[in-house]
Design a protein around this motif. Sequence first.
Motif, PDB file in Angstrom:
ATOM      1  N   ARG A 275       0.806  -1.220   0.000  1.00  0.00           N
ATOM      2  CA  ARG A 275       0.000   0.000   0.000  1.00  0.00           C
ATOM      3  C   ARG A 275       0.843   1.277   0.000  1.00  0.00           C
ATOM      4  NH1 ARG A 275      -3.602   0.222   4.598  1.00  0.00           N
ATOM      5  NH2 ARG A 275      -4.851   1.698   3.397  1.00  0.00           N
ATOM      6  N   LEU A 276       2.119   1.172   0.353  1.00  0.00           N
ATOM      7  CA  LEU A 276       2.964   2.366   0.252  1.00  0.00           C
ATOM      8  C   LEU A 276       3.338   2.674  -1.198  1.00  0.00           C
ATOM      9  CD1 LEU A 276       5.459   2.060   3.257  1.00  0.00           C
ATOM     10  CD2 LEU A 276       3.589   3.695   2.996  1.00  0.00           C
ATOM     11  N   ALA A 279       1.070   5.141  -2.944  1.00  0.00           N
ATOM     12  CA  ALA A 279       0.788   6.345  -2.154  1.00  0.00           C
ATOM     13  C   ALA A 279       1.571   7.536  -2.698  1.00  0.00           C
ATOM     14  CB  ALA A 279       1.154   6.110  -0.691  1.00  0.00           C
ATOM     15  N   SER A 282       3.399  12.054   0.514  1.00  0.00           N
ATOM     16  CA  SER A 282       2.581  12.805   1.460  1.00  0.00           C
ATOM     17  C   SER A 282       2.754  12.199   2.837  1.00  0.00           C
ATOM     18  CB  SER A 282       1.103  12.754   1.046  1.00  0.00           C
ATOM     19  OG  SER A 282       0.244  12.961   2.134  1.00  0.00           O
ATOM     20  N   GLN A 285      -0.586  10.557   3.981  1.00  0.00           N
ATOM     21  CA  GLN A 285      -0.946   9.301   3.318  1.00  0.00           C
ATOM     22  C   GLN A 285      -0.023   8.172   3.733  1.00  0.00           C
ATOM     23  OE1 GLN A 285      -3.047   9.007  -0.021  1.00  0.00           O
ATOM     24  NE2 GLN A 285      -3.115  11.157  -0.633  1.00  0.00           N
ATOM     25  N   PHE A 286       1.266   8.452   3.846  1.00  0.00           N
ATOM     26  CA  PHE A 286       2.189   7.420   4.307  1.00  0.00           C
ATOM     27  C   PHE A 286       1.837   6.993   5.733  1.00  0.00           C
ATOM     28  CE2 PHE A 286       4.443   7.900   0.532  1.00  0.00           C
ATOM     29  CZ  PHE A 286       5.638   7.195   0.506  1.00  0.00           C
ATOM     30  N   THR A 288      -1.043   7.081   7.303  1.00  0.00           N
ATOM     31  CA  THR A 288      -2.277   6.300   7.329  1.00  0.00           C
ATOM     32  C   THR A 288      -2.015   4.844   6.987  1.00  0.00           C
ATOM     33  OG1 THR A 288      -3.678   8.199   6.798  1.00  0.00           O
ATOM     34  CG2 THR A 288      -4.547   6.022   6.269  1.00  0.00           C
ATOM     35  N   VAL A 289      -1.252   4.614   5.926  1.00  0.00           N
ATOM     36  CA  VAL A 289      -0.935   3.249   5.520  1.00  0.00           C
ATOM     37  C   VAL A 289      -0.148   2.532   6.609  1.00  0.00           C
ATOM     38  CG1 VAL A 289       0.374   1.848   3.890  1.00  0.00           C
ATOM     39  CG2 VAL A 289      -1.045   3.727   3.052  1.00  0.00           C
ATOM     40  N   ARG A 328      -1.818   7.981  -8.260  1.00  0.00           N
ATOM     41  CA  ARG A 328      -2.916   7.041  -8.045  1.00  0.00           C
ATOM     42  C   ARG A 328      -3.813   6.873  -9.266  1.00  0.00           C
ATOM     43  NH1 ARG A 328      -3.952   5.101  -3.013  1.00  0.00           N
ATOM     44  NH2 ARG A 328      -3.086   6.170  -1.206  1.00  0.00           N
TER      45      ARG A 328
END
Length: 526
Positions: A275-276, A279, A282, A285-286, A288-289, A328
């Motif tokens: 998931r990284l 991404a 950010s 965002q990093f 959160t993952v 994305r």
Amino acid sequence: MSAEWWREAIVYQVYPRSFADGDGDGQGDLRGLISRLDHLAELGVDALWLSPFYPSPLADGGYDVADYRDVDPRYGTLADFDHLVAEAGRRGIRVIVDIVPNHCSVQHPWFREALRGVGRDRFIFRDRPNGWQSKFGGSAWTQVEDGQWYLHLFDASQPDWNWRHPEVVAMFEDVLRFWLDRGVAGFRIDVANMLFKQDGLPEVELPAGTPLIPADAAVPYENQPELLELYRSWRAILEGYPGARMSVAEIWYGNAEVARPYLTGDGLAQLFNFRLMPAPWSAAQFRTVIEESHRLAMETGGSIPWVLGNHDVPRMVTRYGIDQDLVRAPTAEVMLGQVEVDVAVGTRRARAAALLLLALPGSAYIYQGDELGLPEHLTIPAGERRDPMFERTARAFIGRDGCRVPLPWSGQAMPYGFADVPVRPWLPQPEGWGTLSVAEQQADDGSTLELYRRAIAERRRHPALGDGDLTWLEHGPEVLAFQREPGFTLMVNFGAEPVPFTGTVLLASGPLDGGLLPCDTAVWLA
């Protein structure tokens, strides 16, 4: 390192066709890999993951397997493989091999029998196709001479196995034991969530050419409940061998909860955390993952190794050097061929991301060439591209060839030491790669290669690094920071302005400005 060594291991992915050419034919091979094992030992990795090396027509880079129990003659022999395992082991490096259980090659003996009407139920044939689309673009069905159609969720050269057939189950158990008997430390399981298809093959509405990173919509060929029992049986096989054997599954997901059933109990030993990779650059965002994935690992007791690159995605330097609003986008593969890339920015960010990757709790996987800071090769001529996705999407997607280009080892002209003789590699290398070669970088204290070497060495030395926990620190919305005990802090500045830091510097991804951490820079602190 603990008995479950994979929980904190650094694993290096080798794409064998592009790593090192030992016989001068323009393609990498096992002898070439053996000759370069000292590079991996000096880097400090614990294991290497070897992408497919089996007999194959190479319609999809070896993921179209014609024989699961042999070595393609272009790569060498079983004796070469045994030599590789022995030589890697002598350097303290384990060997993990790819297993491709969702599909095989049209040249596999069982599929050739199926075309003659023998054992056709080992695959998925129908009198009429449904509307399923291939992950590589176009229909997931191809018609054969007698009028029936076979399912291939990837290229037409890759028919899907019918995992409800007992002979398929038994065959793969034999394959696992074949390679375990030869001393492999474990398996990377290709498209591990797609083996079973829902009974009746119900329709699903997905656009043609769906991205490699799908949404978490429930589809009848992903995450079926039968997979959990299958992987329990595989884990029992692995645990029946000495030396702590493991598996790591390729399962793309957007919601971390999709991974939970696989990691709970006695199922898969590891599940990649991809998931990284998609991404954008950010801090939010990093974070959160990382938070969601680390929490899931702690709750399940599972292992979710971190990864920022592999043979299926554009390289970090290029991903981080483009407009991050495009990262994305479903058409990212198209856009990477059409947008401007700021290599300097991408390189700074990729170096910072490397220090983040190696500071996170758990295991980390490194794709070959990322330790050199290689960018994606975006200008491969159309006639020299090999990824089937390129043609199956009518050349709309430039495909994955750009991250599979043979490595530069030395010299200032192609093949840049990939082979010891002047030869054109199977994919062309870009001009100017001599400055990124291993020979150039190992003599430069500020190189990306030296950064990786120092970071891995410090990770081995520092008691806070490897498996374990982390505590988040707050330094503003553009900074990602956490602490690990005893006595380690990571800071990454994702913002445009320098930020202050305190502590003793262990390692930094770029020059520091006194007590300020510049933009796109990471620092390890004591």
